[in-house]
Design an enzyme around this catalytic site. Structure first.
Site, PDB file in Angstrom:
ATOM      1  N   CYS A 186      -3.424  -4.520   3.960  1.00 11.58           N
ATOM      2  CA  CYS A 186      -2.364  -5.374   4.498  1.00 11.58           C
ATOM      3  C   CYS A 186      -2.298  -6.767   3.885  1.00 11.58           C
ATOM      4  CB  CYS A 186      -2.524  -5.510   6.012  1.00 11.58           C
ATOM      5  SG  CYS A 186      -2.245  -3.970   6.891  1.00 11.58           S
ATOM      6  N   GLU A 213       0.845  -1.199   0.000  1.00 13.53           N
ATOM      7  CA  GLU A 213       0.000   0.000   0.000  1.00 13.53           C
ATOM      8  C   GLU A 213       0.877   1.246   0.000  1.00 13.53           C
ATOM      9  OE1 GLU A 213      -2.240   0.092   3.787  1.00 13.53           O
ATOM     10  OE2 GLU A 213      -0.633   1.475   4.264  1.00 13.53           O
ATOM     11  N   ASN A 215       3.846  -3.221  12.676  1.00 13.31           N
ATOM     12  CA  ASN A 215       2.993  -3.796  11.647  1.00 13.31           C
ATOM     13  C   ASN A 215       3.633  -3.537  10.283  1.00 13.31           C
ATOM     14  OD1 ASN A 215       0.983  -4.642   9.960  1.00 13.31           O
ATOM     15  ND2 ASN A 215      -0.504  -3.065  10.530  1.00 13.31           N
ATOM     16  N   HIS A 249      -2.703 -12.254  10.685  1.00 10.91           N
ATOM     17  CA  HIS A 249      -2.261 -10.881  10.439  1.00 10.91           C
ATOM     18  C   HIS A 249      -2.149 -10.157  11.782  1.00 10.91           C
ATOM     19  CE1 HIS A 249      -1.377  -7.073   8.856  1.00 10.91           C
ATOM     20  NE2 HIS A 249      -2.498  -6.518   9.282  1.00 10.91           N
ATOM     21  N   LYS A 305      -1.738  -7.361  19.944  1.00 14.04           N
ATOM     22  CA  LYS A 305      -2.908  -7.803  20.701  1.00 14.04           C
ATOM     23  C   LYS A 305      -3.953  -8.533  19.847  1.00 14.04           C
ATOM     24  CE  LYS A 305      -6.099  -5.745  24.039  1.00 14.04           C
ATOM     25  NZ  LYS A 305      -6.506  -4.455  24.611  1.00 14.04           N
TER      26      LYS A 305
END
Lengths: 136, 345
Positions: B112, B80, B266, B234, B239
């Site tokens: 993602c 992206e 990430n 993913h 968390k």
């Protein structure tokens, strides 16, 4: 305004910039990078062929640039080195992923593919080789 | 069977800690560290972008697979953060690895999960016999607006997979997808930073799609969660994947190897590819892996992957992900701002 490079020039050199494609003389096993079309040692007896350099070598000499060229302001301070390739040729290239104070002569390095410069925000992005420390 | 012939990853060496970012905005670092389960994130070098990250990951994958790049018939780069709005990243990557010119190439974008979408496309091309090898890449230098919650997690890195039929280190036994039009995170054309729907990104987006795609895979394969040795979901933060696993009844110890976000942030399109590469670095023949990606917008691709005997034979060719997780350099927020081109010159 940063110096704009000719699109055609950049495109013609993509093999050497992207993959370090140089030349080799089959007569004397001399290696040339950037590529030469003629062997200065064997002259007429030289047989030139394409040869991709392995990209490994060492720092022959270096300098830290604090007053950068136009278009490289963000990178300063950066290290420019004379790189001694394992195949023999010496070339000038920027070092990356290393702080200037950690650079040493004879430090093992290897080529990586990086962004070199860009023709402003709307122009073409130039990619090519830089060298980073090759410590195992 | 169609599978992974070679894999490679790359993560830039620079890091910034949650403490360093939180101090600039007067926030409590512990809140983010506990709330998002993240310690630090990767930051690209000044001369790194999605294309350079893709090239390094692809070179590692080709070396690992011990294949001739000229036999790659398709290159897909999922991201992206493609450096150009118009002009493919994939052509630069293909040229740099020596795969051009007898091949096809294109760029993918699906928040993602563009990297796993590229894997599925390559599987189709390889299975139909259209190409011998397909190269699927997921890489990003993701953007987070300063002071936004995303700034604590948006990292940089990527993974590449050579997909083929022979000499696979892991066979892809099955893949399914679950896709709906659910807006939770987006970036409009010409905008520098993405926007998100805050908590809306959780339940109807991430959890719904991850769980439905995984359920679909379980139904289609007939496997139970007990059959899987490692699970990779993913990981927009540390968390979400742990919570999704808990909701599905997957034990947390199967998530350990494939959960890298707490250390590198990430990686967006690179998140699942790099996590999968890390799991493969330690995988033993016969192990079964469950992989489910997620992309906002929204969709999930789920895979059942069986590790083969060749994983041991090719291990010496691999550049382990761990190589890029040690020997890192921490940045101050000032230097981070420079690295992310946030300082106008």
């Amino acid at each position: 305004m940063p110096h704009r490079k000719s699109l055609a020039l950049v495109w013609r050199r993509r093999e050497q910039r992207y993959k370090m494609v140089g030349t080799r003389c089959a007569t004397c096993d001399g290696h040339f990078f950037p590529p030469r079309g003629f062997c200065p040692n064997c002259r007429r007896k030289g047989r030139i062929e394409e040869k991709e350099m392995a990209g490994t070598g060492k720092v022959f000499s270096y300098t830290t640039v604090y007053a950068p060229l136009e278009g490289f302001e963000e990178l300063a301070p950066y290290v420019m080195a004379i790189v001694q390739l394992d195949e023999g040729p010496r070339l000038t290239a920027m070092l990356c992923d290393v702080e200037p104070e950690d650079v040493e002569i004879d430090m093992p390095i290897r080529a990586v593919f990086r962004k070199i410069s860009e023709d402003g925000k709307s122009g073409i992005i130039h990619y090519g080789y830089k060298f980073r420390p090759n410590k195992k | 069977m169609v599978g992974i012939v070679g894999y490679g990853a790359y993560v830039p060496r620079y890091r910034i800690t949650v403490e360093e970012i939180a101090a600039v905005w007067g926030k409590n670092a512990e809140t983010y560290k506990k709330g998002l389960i993240i310690g630090e994130k990767s930051v690209p070098g000044l001369d790194e972008d999605t294309i350079t990250i893709s090239v390094q990951a692809a070179k590692n994958a080709i070396r690992h697979g011990a294949i001739n790049a000229k036999n790659i018939g398709a290159v897909y780069v999922g991201s992206e953060s493609h450096p150009y709005a118009v002009k493919p990243s994939a052509t630069v990557v293909a040229e740099a690895i020596g795969a051009t010119p007898n091949m096809t190439a294109a760029d993918y974008e699906f928040a993602c999960k563009a990297g796993t979408a590229a894997i599925q496309t390559c599987m189709g091309l390889v299975k139909s016999g259209m190409v011998e090898y397909g190269l699927a890449i997921g890489a990003d230098t993701s953007q987070g607006r300063p002071a936004d919650a995303l700034e604590y997690t948006a990292g940089a890195g990527g993974g590449a997979f050579v997909i083929g039929m022979e000499d696979t280190v892991a066979d892809i036994e099955e893949t399914v997808s679950y896709t709906t039009d659910t807006p939770g995170f987006w970036r409009r054309e010409g905008q520098e930073y993405p926007r998100h729907g805050a908590r809306f990104t959780g339940k109807p987006e991430y959890f719904k799609h991850i769980i439905e795609a995984t359920k679909l895979l379980i139904q289609k394969t007939g496997y139970g969660f007990d059959d899987f040795d490692q699970v990779i979901l993913h990981q927009p933060n540390g968390k979400f994947p742990l919570r999704a696993a808990k909701m599905m009844g997957i034990p947390a110890d199967k998530m350990k190897l494939g959960l890298l976000t707490p250390r590198i942030g990430n990686l967006y399109s690179g998140a699942v590819p790099v996590a999968l590469a890390n799991v493969l670095d330690y995988a033993k023949p016969g192990e079964l892996l469950l992989v489910t990606s997620f992309g906002s917008g929204a969709g999930s691709d789920s895979f059942a992957i069986r590790v083969t005997d060749a994983i041991e034979e090719k291990r010496a060719n691999a550049t382990p992900v761990e190589t890029y997780l040690k020997k890192t350099k921490n940045l101050t927020y000032g230097r981070y701002a420079k690295h992310r081109h946030k300082i106008r010159m």
